[in-house]
Scaffold this motif. Structure first.
Motif, PDB file in Angstrom:
ATOM      1  N   VAL B 275       0.863  -1.181   0.000  1.00  0.00           N
ATOM      2  CA  VAL B 275       0.000   0.000   0.000  1.00  0.00           C
ATOM      3  C   VAL B 275       0.895   1.226   0.000  1.00  0.00           C
ATOM      4  N   VAL B 276       0.700   2.099  -0.988  1.00  0.00           N
ATOM      5  CA  VAL B 276       1.526   3.307  -1.080  1.00  0.00           C
ATOM      6  C   VAL B 276       0.616   4.525  -1.105  1.00  0.00           C
ATOM      7  N   ALA B 281       1.795   7.411  -6.582  1.00  0.00           N
ATOM      8  CA  ALA B 281       1.034   6.675  -7.599  1.00  0.00           C
ATOM      9  C   ALA B 281       1.884   6.396  -8.836  1.00  0.00           C
ATOM     10  N   GLY B 282       2.764   7.345  -9.158  1.00  0.00           N
ATOM     11  CA  GLY B 282       3.593   7.196 -10.347  1.00  0.00           C
ATOM     12  C   GLY B 282       4.601   6.065 -10.257  1.00  0.00           C
ATOM     13  N   LEU B 283       4.812   5.544  -9.030  1.00  0.00           N
ATOM     14  CA  LEU B 283       5.793   4.472  -8.855  1.00  0.00           C
ATOM     15  C   LEU B 283       5.135   3.095  -8.772  1.00  0.00           C
ATOM     16  N   ALA B 284       3.816   3.057  -9.039  1.00  0.00           N
ATOM     17  CA  ALA B 284       3.088   1.786  -8.916  1.00  0.00           C
ATOM     18  C   ALA B 284       3.703   0.717  -9.806  1.00  0.00           C
ATOM     19  N   ASP B 285       4.126   1.115 -11.005  1.00  0.00           N
ATOM     20  CA  ASP B 285       4.730   0.135 -11.916  1.00  0.00           C
ATOM     21  C   ASP B 285       6.021  -0.441 -11.336  1.00  0.00           C
ATOM     22  N   ASP B 286       6.790   0.424 -10.688  1.00  0.00           N
ATOM     23  CA  ASP B 286       8.036  -0.059 -10.076  1.00  0.00           C
ATOM     24  C   ASP B 286       7.743  -1.070  -8.966  1.00  0.00           C
TER      25      ASP B 286
END
Lengths: 322, 322
Positions: B275-276, B281-286
């Motif tokens: 959970v972030v 949000a922009g790092l969800a792919d990472d």
């Protein structure tokens, strides 16, 4: 004149406060009872040493006679919460042994230093220095030494000293006192003081549970007896009663006479002179019959000046004996 | 829904306060880091357990985030006197580890009970009961387990965790962290919670020195990995920084990436979901690339309601994974 004083708590502390008005504090060594010492909440507590230290520092609470002035009790109040959850049989969280918030710092320091391997003699000197006390304060021993009190009951049972003294407010009959000493020895510093002091005073402390433990250490009674003419004791019994604490009741319950004559019987082997209060002037012959010279002088220390006069009388008694 | 939470101090405590608004507190078990535990002045101190307990009791100081409300510091103030007399090399009387007067009662109780032979698990339950905390609070172990921090220096040196964290205010660079665990094991209660909980949450605590010690206990990582789909972690790193404490700097200094991606690398073996916060949000792919599902939701817990929403998001993540 160098003076060594065998000391318990409140009575001895008051005497010492007068003594340092009669001789320079740097010439005074107090040999203090540690048989009342205990561990509470993991903290190493030395009640008589602290009473003497705080009194000489002028920081003792004058009404209670123990603990610090301007004290608060927040930690102990908070401890009450835990008394309700401790399991049956657990002695954790006792609030009957009241430790003030400021006083706690002394126990923290002592505990930490002892854990580091320092001796109680070393720690006591450091604590005295922190309070700018110039009197040399010596614990009677660096070893574990505990007074165990047998309560008359029923049922008859043995309890640690503080359970009797504080927990039960020394208000229950006693059928015996013994020392759990496990080979404890006194210290080189105590021996040097006993051998070297020009005068030795047995302070007006409980002869059984304050002075008794010091005398029970190997060699102490022998050293005192060898210098008996330089040893003067102050009776803690005045008019048949202890000024403070249970000395009179304890003496009676243990088969002694709670009077200056009874005190003389206890101290005759080690002290040449007994100082008694003027109210006991009529018992001077009984003191002499027990084998001690008797000096009659006001011995109730209400003011520091009373204490100084009493100390002066003690030193004069030694001077005239020597 | 029964929930087990791997917990450090302040961040975990806040999370738990929200969790008990989302599920009944009796269904929550907190497995709490004890690698920060220390002994000060002879007292056994468990900072994370106390922070969690006091927070759940509503008694935590809201500004400091640790210790009790309505606290006073008389004992610590008095301790200052002794700092001046301690010998060179002695660590007695440190006043940098500030213990409030009311808080002391907790340490007194814990210390006394441990000396009686109680386990830390037993004592922790008693303390929780005293504060009417219904969450099951479990120390991660009943054994001695200590975090040792290697300071980058110069000179490079190892110090106990609290020397780094409190003594140096976690403001000096770190070159390593190790655990002095000496064969410590977790407890049957912890194992039962890890095996039985319907959801397991890794709270937003320092992954190295708060969650790391729990994971270092034999069997814990294996148990978590076996139930990975029911394990959800909350990133303690938000926008590249720790909300509280040195987690970001520590991660960087130890060669990790102080971001949600770096957190995902640490937790991927044991948790299915991270959970972030929305800022990440922009790092969800990472996060997904590191092998974890990523749930994006506001994770900064300013109010209890924030914490409840975050807890709800964690439980939903497990439900949808299962």
């Amino acid at each position: 004149m160098t003076v060594a004083v065998l000391a318990g708590g409140v009575g001895a502390a008051r005497f010492l406060r007068g003594l340092v008005l009669a001789v320079p504090p740097t010439e005074v060594t107090a040999i203090v009872n540690t048989a009342d010492d205990t561990v509470m909440h993991g903290l190493s507590i030395s009640p008589d040493l602290d009473t003497v230290t705080y009194t000489l520092a002028g920081a003792i609470d004058p009404e209670r006679g123990w603990g610090l002035v301007d004290e608060s009790w927040r930690a102990m109040e908070a401890l009450g919460r835990y008394a309700e959850v401790r399991p049956d049989g657990s002695e954790a969280a006792p609030t009957w042994f009241n430790l003030g918030d400021r006083d706690l710092a002394t126990h923290f320091y002592r505990t930490a230093r002892l854990r580091e391997g320092a001796t109680l003699t070393e720690v006591t000197a450091e604590i005295a220095r922190a309070w700018e006390v110039a009197v040399e304060l010596l614990p009677m021993t660096d070893d574990r030494f505990r007074t165990v009190v047998r309560l008359a009951g029923p049922p008859e049972e043995e309890v640690p000293f503080q359970d009797y003294f504080v927990g039960r407010r020394h208000s229950v009959p006693v059928s015996g006192v013994r020392f759990d000493d496990d080979g404890a020895r006194t210290t080189a510093a105590v021996e040097a003081a006993l051998d070297g002091a020009e005068a030795i005073v047995v302070a007006p402390s409980n002869p059984i549970v304050s002075i008794g433990p010091i005398r029970a250490l190997p060699g102490v009674d022998g050293r005192l007896a060898a210098r008996r003419e330089r040893v003067v004791a102050v009776s803690p019994i005045v008019g048949g009663a202890a000024l403070k604490g249970p000395a009179d009741r304890m003496m009676r319950e243990l088969g002694m006479t709670p009077s200056v004559a009874g005190v003389a019987e206890l101290y005759a082997p080690i002290a040449g002179t007994l100082v008694v209060d003027t109210v006991d002037a009529g018992l001077a012959d009984d003191v002499e019959a027990a084998g001690m010279r008797c000096v009659v002088t006001p011995s109730v220390m209400t003011t520091a000046d009373d204490a100084r006069s009493l100390a002066r009388a003690c030193l004069d008694a030694v001077s005239s004996a020597g």
